[in-house]
Design a protein around this motif. Structure first.
Motif, PDB file in Angstrom:
ATOM      1  N   VAL A 210       0.843  -1.189   0.000  1.00  0.00           N
ATOM      2  CA  VAL A 210       0.000   0.000   0.000  1.00  0.00           C
ATOM      3  C   VAL A 210       0.880   1.243   0.000  1.00  0.00           C
ATOM      4  CG1 VAL A 210      -1.759   1.307   1.245  1.00  0.00           C
ATOM      5  CG2 VAL A 210      -1.860  -1.198   1.195  1.00  0.00           C
ATOM      6  N   ALA A 211       0.790   2.014  -1.076  1.00  0.00           N
ATOM      7  CA  ALA A 211       1.433   3.326  -1.159  1.00  0.00           C
ATOM      8  C   ALA A 211       0.405   4.332  -0.651  1.00  0.00           C
ATOM      9  CB  ALA A 211       1.824   3.634  -2.596  1.00  0.00           C
ATOM     10  N   ALA A 212       0.838   5.228   0.230  1.00  0.00           N
ATOM     11  CA  ALA A 212      -0.140   6.100   0.879  1.00  0.00           C
ATOM     12  C   ALA A 212       0.395   7.499   1.129  1.00  0.00           C
ATOM     13  CB  ALA A 212      -0.560   5.483   2.212  1.00  0.00           C
ATOM     14  N   LEU A 213      -0.541   8.382   1.387  1.00  0.00           N
ATOM     15  CA  LEU A 213      -0.259   9.732   1.846  1.00  0.00           C
ATOM     16  C   LEU A 213      -0.938   9.857   3.202  1.00  0.00           C
ATOM     17  CD1 LEU A 213       1.195  12.200   0.676  1.00  0.00           C
ATOM     18  CD2 LEU A 213      -0.979  12.958  -0.246  1.00  0.00           C
ATOM     19  N   VAL A 214      -0.135  10.145   4.236  1.00  0.00           N
ATOM     20  CA  VAL A 214      -0.639  10.283   5.599  1.00  0.00           C
ATOM     21  C   VAL A 214      -0.528  11.740   6.002  1.00  0.00           C
ATOM     22  CG1 VAL A 214      -0.124   9.749   8.024  1.00  0.00           C
ATOM     23  CG2 VAL A 214      -0.133   7.921   6.312  1.00  0.00           C
ATOM     24  N   GLU A 215      -1.613  12.282   6.551  1.00  0.00           N
ATOM     25  CA  GLU A 215      -1.586  13.643   7.078  1.00  0.00           C
ATOM     26  C   GLU A 215      -1.264  13.562   8.564  1.00  0.00           C
ATOM     27  OE1 GLU A 215      -4.839  17.059   7.634  1.00  0.00           O
ATOM     28  OE2 GLU A 215      -4.345  16.616   5.531  1.00  0.00           O
ATOM     29  N   LEU A 216      -0.112  14.111   8.934  1.00  0.00           N
ATOM     30  CA  LEU A 216       0.309  14.082  10.332  1.00  0.00           C
ATOM     31  C   LEU A 216      -0.530  15.023  11.182  1.00  0.00           C
ATOM     32  CD1 LEU A 216       4.188  14.177   9.846  1.00  0.00           C
ATOM     33  CD2 LEU A 216       2.737  12.172  10.262  1.00  0.00           C
ATOM     34  N   GLU A 217      -0.626  14.743  12.476  1.00  0.00           N
ATOM     35  CA  GLU A 217      -1.328  15.632  13.412  1.00  0.00           C
ATOM     36  C   GLU A 217      -0.813  17.065  13.304  1.00  0.00           C
ATOM     37  OE1 GLU A 217      -0.919  14.402  17.487  1.00  0.00           O
ATOM     38  OE2 GLU A 217      -2.762  13.250  17.429  1.00  0.00           O
ATOM     39  N   GLU A 218       0.476  17.200  13.042  1.00  0.00           N
ATOM     40  CA  GLU A 218       1.106  18.519  12.973  1.00  0.00           C
ATOM     41  C   GLU A 218       0.809  19.247  11.670  1.00  0.00           C
ATOM     42  OE1 GLU A 218       3.266  15.901  15.788  1.00  0.00           O
ATOM     43  OE2 GLU A 218       2.628  15.628  13.716  1.00  0.00           O
ATOM     44  N   GLY A 219       0.230  18.542  10.676  1.00  0.00           N
ATOM     45  CA  GLY A 219      -0.167  19.185   9.435  1.00  0.00           C
ATOM     46  C   GLY A 219       0.450  18.664   8.160  1.00  0.00           C
ATOM     47  N   PRO A 220       1.763  18.417   8.105  1.00  0.00           N
ATOM     48  CA  PRO A 220       2.339  17.962   6.832  1.00  0.00           C
ATOM     49  C   PRO A 220       1.801  16.604   6.401  1.00  0.00           C
ATOM     50  CG  PRO A 220       4.066  18.665   8.339  1.00  0.00           C
ATOM     51  CD  PRO A 220       2.792  18.620   9.118  1.00  0.00           C
ATOM     52  N   ARG A 221       1.834  16.382   5.105  1.00  0.00           N
ATOM     53  CA  ARG A 221       1.484  15.084   4.543  1.00  0.00           C
ATOM     54  C   ARG A 221       2.761  14.354   4.161  1.00  0.00           C
ATOM     55  NH1 ARG A 221      -3.359  17.558   0.987  1.00  0.00           N
ATOM     56  NH2 ARG A 221      -4.799  17.852   2.726  1.00  0.00           N
ATOM     57  N   VAL A 222       2.792  13.053   4.444  1.00  0.00           N
ATOM     58  CA  VAL A 222       3.979  12.240   4.254  1.00  0.00           C
ATOM     59  C   VAL A 222       3.670  11.093   3.295  1.00  0.00           C
ATOM     60  CG1 VAL A 222       5.644  10.760   5.460  1.00  0.00           C
ATOM     61  CG2 VAL A 222       4.690  12.755   6.623  1.00  0.00           C
ATOM     62  N   MET A 223       4.498  10.929   2.271  1.00  0.00           N
ATOM     63  CA  MET A 223       4.386   9.760   1.395  1.00  0.00           C
ATOM     64  C   MET A 223       5.005   8.586   2.130  1.00  0.00           C
ATOM     65  SD  MET A 223       5.233  11.307  -2.341  1.00  0.00           S
ATOM     66  CE  MET A 223       4.835   9.763  -3.136  1.00  0.00           C
TER      67      MET A 223
END
Length: 152
Positions: A98-111
């Protein structure tokens, strides 16, 4: 001084492994932190915003006053795709992944990759947390996994 043998003189230099990221001076603290179970993001000292991926300037105000700070490691699954076909090494041995984009609690999105569950169990908006997968003795990859209902 020892002389080189013919095979040593003609041997090609060792190629870096294609499945291992190149660690550069600007990203070394992030890789080192991952090996110690920590997720770092960058924070601008000028505009106070956080961002990710590591870079020597703020993408919002262009300031070079950027420092690494530890993130909570918690976020939500923003979007994802299950990959069933990829003939490239090392991905072929991980299928499906699974390739994903996660939105961190702090705001940035991480691949990233989502691991630790079947792809059919994923839902956009679900809670995820950081985890780490060993790539070598000195290098870990940052991945995410779903947060169990009992962990919330």
């Amino acid at each position: 001084m020892a002389e080189k043998t013919a095979s040593e003189e003609t041997a090609a230099p060792e190629k870096p492994r294609a499945d291992i990221p190149t660690v550069e001076a600007a990203t070394a603290p992030y890789w080192d932190a991952a090996t110690h179970g920590k997720l770092l993001i960058a924070k601008c000292g000028e505009c106070d915003k956080v961002h990710h991926y590591p870079r020597p300037f703020c993408p919002f105000c262009w300031s070079e006053d950027v420092t690494a700070v530890e993130a909570s490691g918690r976020g939500t699954l923003y979007t994802y795709s299950t990959v069933y076909v990829n003939d490239l090494h090392p991905f072929k041995s991980r299928l499906p992944y699974v390739a994903a984009l996660v939105e961190l609690e702090e705001g940035p999105r991480v691949m990233t990759n989502i691991e630790g569950c079947e792809p059919d169990a994923l839902e956009v908006g679900m809670a995820v947390e950081v985890a780490f997968r060993s790539l070598t003795d000195e290098l870990d990859a940052t991945i995410f996994r779903p947060v169990a209902a009992t962990d919330r």
